[in-house]
Motif scaffolding. Sequence first.
Motif, PDB file in Angstrom:
ATOM      1  N   GLN A 177     -50.157 -48.634  56.493  1.00  0.00           N
ATOM      2  CA  GLN A 177     -51.616 -48.622  56.430  1.00  0.00           C
ATOM      3  C   GLN A 177     -51.979 -47.957  55.095  1.00  0.00           C
ATOM      4  N   LEU A 178     -53.232 -47.540  54.938  1.00  0.00           N
ATOM      5  CA  LEU A 178     -53.657 -47.033  53.630  1.00  0.00           C
ATOM      6  C   LEU A 178     -54.292 -45.645  53.701  1.00  0.00           C
ATOM      7  N   GLU A 179     -53.771 -44.780  54.576  1.00  0.00           N
ATOM      8  CA  GLU A 179     -54.221 -43.389  54.621  1.00  0.00           C
ATOM      9  C   GLU A 179     -53.220 -42.448  53.947  1.00  0.00           C
ATOM     10  N   ILE A 180     -52.259 -43.016  53.220  1.00  0.00           N
ATOM     11  CA  ILE A 180     -51.334 -42.250  52.392  1.00  0.00           C
ATOM     12  C   ILE A 180     -51.494 -42.749  50.959  1.00  0.00           C
ATOM     13  N   PRO A 181     -50.941 -42.048  49.953  1.00  0.00           N
ATOM     14  CA  PRO A 181     -51.162 -42.477  48.560  1.00  0.00           C
ATOM     15  C   PRO A 181     -50.750 -43.923  48.305  1.00  0.00           C
ATOM     16  N   MET A 182     -51.555 -44.635  47.512  1.00  0.00           N
ATOM     17  CA  MET A 182     -51.300 -46.050  47.249  1.00  0.00           C
ATOM     18  C   MET A 182     -49.958 -46.282  46.577  1.00  0.00           C
ATOM     19  N   GLU A 183     -49.543 -45.357  45.699  1.00  0.00           N
ATOM     20  CA  GLU A 183     -48.239 -45.550  45.046  1.00  0.00           C
ATOM     21  C   GLU A 183     -47.095 -45.484  46.055  1.00  0.00           C
ATOM     22  N   THR A 184     -47.295 -44.708  47.113  1.00  0.00           N
ATOM     23  CA  THR A 184     -46.295 -44.636  48.178  1.00  0.00           C
ATOM     24  C   THR A 184     -46.238 -45.959  48.933  1.00  0.00           C
ATOM     25  N   VAL A 185     -47.404 -46.534  49.211  1.00  0.00           N
ATOM     26  CA  VAL A 185     -47.467 -47.834  49.884  1.00  0.00           C
ATOM     27  C   VAL A 185     -46.791 -48.897  49.022  1.00  0.00           C
ATOM     28  N   GLU A 186     -47.109 -48.904  47.731  1.00  0.00           N
ATOM     29  CA  GLU A 186     -46.536 -49.895  46.819  1.00  0.00           C
ATOM     30  C   GLU A 186     -45.019 -49.785  46.761  1.00  0.00           C
ATOM     31  N   LEU A 195     -48.896 -55.048  56.733  1.00  0.00           N
ATOM     32  CA  LEU A 195     -49.855 -54.111  56.143  1.00  0.00           C
ATOM     33  C   LEU A 195     -51.198 -54.223  56.843  1.00  0.00           C
ATOM     34  N   ASN A 196     -51.644 -53.112  57.381  1.00  0.00           N
ATOM     35  CA  ASN A 196     -52.980 -52.978  57.934  1.00  0.00           C
ATOM     36  C   ASN A 196     -53.825 -52.298  56.854  1.00  0.00           C
ATOM     37  N   PRO A 197     -54.681 -53.039  56.134  1.00  0.00           N
ATOM     38  CA  PRO A 197     -55.359 -52.497  54.955  1.00  0.00           C
ATOM     39  C   PRO A 197     -56.557 -51.624  55.290  1.00  0.00           C
ATOM     40  N   ALA A 198     -56.270 -50.504  55.945  1.00  0.00           N
ATOM     41  CA  ALA A 198     -57.342 -49.611  56.389  1.00  0.00           C
ATOM     42  C   ALA A 198     -56.959 -48.169  56.088  1.00  0.00           C
ATOM     43  N   PRO A 199     -57.907 -47.384  55.550  1.00  0.00           N
ATOM     44  CA  PRO A 199     -59.226 -47.819  55.091  1.00  0.00           C
ATOM     45  C   PRO A 199     -59.115 -48.699  53.843  1.00  0.00           C
TER      46      PRO A 199
END
Length: 306
Positions: free
Chosen positions: A139-148, A163-167
């Motif tokens: 999901q997107l409640e952690i840093p974006m670079e970590t998600v990437e 990927l659940n794009p939230a928030p």
Amino acid sequence: MKKNILVIGSLNADISISMEKMPIIGETVFGETIKYSNGGKGANQACAIGKLGGNIEILGCVGNDELGKKQISNLVKYNIKTDNLKIQEGIPTGTAIIYVDKNGKNSIVVIPGANNFCDINYLRKNEESFIKSDYLVLQLEIPMETVEYSIKRGKELGKTIILNPAPAPENISEEILKNIDYFTPNETELKHLAKLEKIDCIEDIEKGAKYFLDKGVKNVMVTLGENGVLLVNKEEIKHFPAYKVKAIDTTAAGDCFNGAFVLGLSEGKSVEESIVFASKASSIAVTRKGAQDSIPLREEVEKVKD
């Protein structure tokens, strides 16, 4: 045989406040009840998988405080592997303040806290967790670079990526999108991320979904609340109606859906069967208050009639 699921995401302490109606800017309203519970989109989705019987590990970060300890204790209760969670000294566990009106609709303010310390170096130290997994959920409640990093590494290892794009952020890079197998926005997130002027009909939703297919996403599943789910891929567009219930709190409905969907895939269910299973699970969750507390057990979901 069930396959292994790795959730990488947030862990929060939730403070839920119920009220007759949401305040507008400058308005003061009286709340009715206040409840403290465990939440965070990563932890909620892991909890759904664990409660429903999946093989699940979570990677993320909490503070070395009572809120973090309570979160871990609750996850362990549902057979979720938490051994590799990061405990961040000197930083509080993330917190979410949730406002719920009389119709079960909610607004949420998140203070990330320790979630901001779920970084790439931490994930590199847990490479074995990536290797052992079959499905990777983010999901997107952690840093974006970590998600990437997680999506790139997961795809290099041949994992199925959800990927659940939230928030919803302002943008999601095409480098991320082309590696996603299942993309699960709700209507609001779809409108924002696909830069749609409006979502007034099913054709608008299909247009938004096709925007992401053109970017390389394999499957788009748009959750529509009481209107169900729309699955869009290169082969089909299919609508799945929601199960009719009286919703009292929609706080973790999307998280429950995402967790249950991946659980279904991990058990060998088809995409369509997994969506139906997830819809049943989330239909129960919205009839209860709270986040992880609202997520049903396996036997409860299996009792829901088609």
